[in-house]
Design a protein around this motif. Sequence first.
Motif, PDB file in Angstrom:
ATOM      1  N   ASP A  84       8.134   5.751  -7.416  1.00 55.67           N
ATOM      2  CA  ASP A  84       8.358   6.926  -8.258  1.00 55.67           C
ATOM      3  C   ASP A  84       9.331   7.890  -7.603  1.00 55.67           C
ATOM      4  O   ASP A  84       9.136   8.320  -6.479  1.00 55.67           O
TER       5      ASP A  84
ATOM      6  N   ASN B   6      10.592  10.560  -9.648  1.00 55.52           N
ATOM      7  CA  ASN B   6      10.695  11.616 -10.649  1.00 55.52           C
ATOM      8  C   ASN B   6      10.102  12.896 -10.074  1.00 55.52           C
ATOM      9  O   ASN B   6       8.891  13.028  -9.947  1.00 55.52           O
TER      10      ASN B   6
ATOM     11  N   SER C  32      -7.777   9.464 -14.045  1.00 53.65           N
ATOM     12  CA  SER C  32      -6.381   9.937 -14.120  1.00 53.65           C
ATOM     13  C   SER C  32      -6.236  11.189 -14.973  1.00 53.65           C
ATOM     14  O   SER C  32      -5.126  11.547 -15.353  1.00 53.65           O
TER      15      SER C  32
ATOM     16  N   ARG D  77      -0.679  12.794  -8.642  1.00 50.86           N
ATOM     17  CA  ARG D  77       0.489  13.007  -7.787  1.00 50.86           C
ATOM     18  C   ARG D  77       0.107  13.180  -6.324  1.00 50.86           C
ATOM     19  O   ARG D  77       0.847  12.778  -5.424  1.00 50.86           O
TER      20      ARG D  77
ATOM     21  N   GLN E 169      -0.189   9.791  -5.010  1.00 51.61           N
ATOM     22  CA  GLN E 169       1.151   9.221  -4.843  1.00 51.61           C
ATOM     23  C   GLN E 169       1.804   9.670  -3.536  1.00 51.61           C
ATOM     24  O   GLN E 169       2.538   8.913  -2.899  1.00 51.61           O
TER      25      GLN E 169
ATOM     26  N   THR F 115      -3.272   4.120  -4.730  1.00 52.59           N
ATOM     27  CA  THR F 115      -2.585   4.207  -6.028  1.00 52.59           C
ATOM     28  C   THR F 115      -3.032   3.107  -6.991  1.00 52.59           C
ATOM     29  O   THR F 115      -3.088   3.332  -8.204  1.00 52.59           O
TER      30      THR F 115
ATOM     31  N   VAL G 219       3.676  10.292 -15.421  1.00 52.83           N
ATOM     32  CA  VAL G 219       3.523   9.163 -14.495  1.00 52.83           C
ATOM     33  C   VAL G 219       2.949   7.988 -15.270  1.00 52.83           C
ATOM     34  O   VAL G 219       1.943   8.113 -15.961  1.00 52.83           O
TER      35      VAL G 219
ATOM     36  N   VAL H 287       0.569   3.077 -11.308  1.00 52.47           N
ATOM     37  CA  VAL H 287       1.094   4.227 -10.559  1.00 52.47           C
ATOM     38  C   VAL H 287       1.535   3.758  -9.184  1.00 52.47           C
ATOM     39  O   VAL H 287       0.840   2.975  -8.530  1.00 52.47           O
TER      40      VAL H 287
ATOM     41  N   ARG I  63       5.255   7.661  -4.014  1.00 51.05           N
ATOM     42  CA  ARG I  63       6.564   8.316  -4.133  1.00 51.05           C
ATOM     43  C   ARG I  63       7.528   7.732  -3.114  1.00 51.05           C
ATOM     44  O   ARG I  63       7.279   7.735  -1.912  1.00 51.05           O
TER      45      ARG I  63
END
Length: 460
Positions: free
Chosen positions: A3, A5, A141, A148, A151, A158, A208, A358, A361
Amino acid sequence: MKDRNYTHAIQIDTTKCIGCSHYMQVCPTQAIRIIEGHAGIMPERCVDCGECYRVCPVRAIYVKDDGLSFINNDAYRIALVPSIFIGQFPSEHTASEILDAVKQIGFDEVFEVEQAVDFMKKIYDTIADEADYSLRPIIGSFCPAIVRLIQVHYHSLTDQILQIKAPLDIAALYLRKSKAKENIDPDNIQIYYITPCAAKIVAAKAPVGEKVSPIYGTIDMKEVFNLVSKTLMEKKNSKLSKNVANMSPDSVKWSLSGTEKQYFRGRSLAIDGMENVVEFLDRLESGRISGVDFLEMRACDQGCAGGILCPGNRFLTVERLEQREKKLASLITTSEPVQNDLMDYDEEMEKMFKVDPVYPRDGLLLDDDLEIALQKMERIKKLNSYLPGFDCGACGAPTCRSLAEDIVKKKATISHCVFVQRVMEKNYNLSPDQAFLTIEKIWGKDRLKKYQQANGKTES
């Protein structure tokens, strides 16, 4: 796939920021640094939990939402209102009155998010049957700040995050489906979520596990609360109320702590408050906790009742929602069961409720090359052992470990540590002027002026 974003709702107004270390010390992901006298947020680390927002003494940290001015008056406008919003008001005001007042702000329709919870309850048994219990506990979730956080800080967990949409997304999808059958142009439907926190703003902007959110815009709950309060005051004698329950009674408490876990089979725990969540996840990842099947986690104390954008007291909010649960229960009889229109679309929702896996990061990687990354990790370990370990924050980083990582990433130098500075000065490896310039680089040029006399010398 990782990820990258990093859209964020938490922002810093540097014209107000005084560069204190309050927020740096409470950030659960160590995402804040002090640079040139102001706080700076590391986008790859921030999870928009809002802990920094709570402690900022000068209101320099703010939440960026779309706002009511973002509403397009030419579109079909729907407000998605969480039950938490209704709990902000005294119980003398009914839910129907409050929702009607929201509509008068400038919406064509208002829908309560928790109507989607009845669908969530229905699918939880199916999810429990399909879940891979070799990866237990399954982690709910619902709270985007928790997703996050995992993550960023708990990469090994995850895979255990429940891959389903949140109730607000289910509600939005239902509204788009139902309005399409009413011959309303889907492209002209705009759904706005009245949000109690920053994390849900980001979940709408950059979800996500999904490519796009069904939510069009988000509005700070405080802004709507002020307008609704004014409307309710002007219409004191207006008494709107429901005759039929449009959701199961305890659905109104889904966003609080303790309700969701009751619907997941097996041993389930509910944990709220970011500090408590971090402490529990530390134990879980290190293998000190076992035998748990499901974790319901909320970043805020008392769940969403403690959201940073909630204007009311969280404990009173919880009490009001408990009272509302009883009122809804009193409306349910054998002849008048729950009449939830969303459940007429449950078969369609069952095709749409899942999200993609998920991932951690990617921006937290020390290097794309594994061998180089391991070398950097070893260097961080050595630097951390060399630093004093006081975690004082004078270097502009929250901990000595954070400074060691910044040094390896070439975002800081060893001389940022004030204790190392003294040793370097004593050994003539660093001049007093160089040390002073380093402090100014962290805390700003004007921060030390008050210690100087008119002749420019430092007071003794």
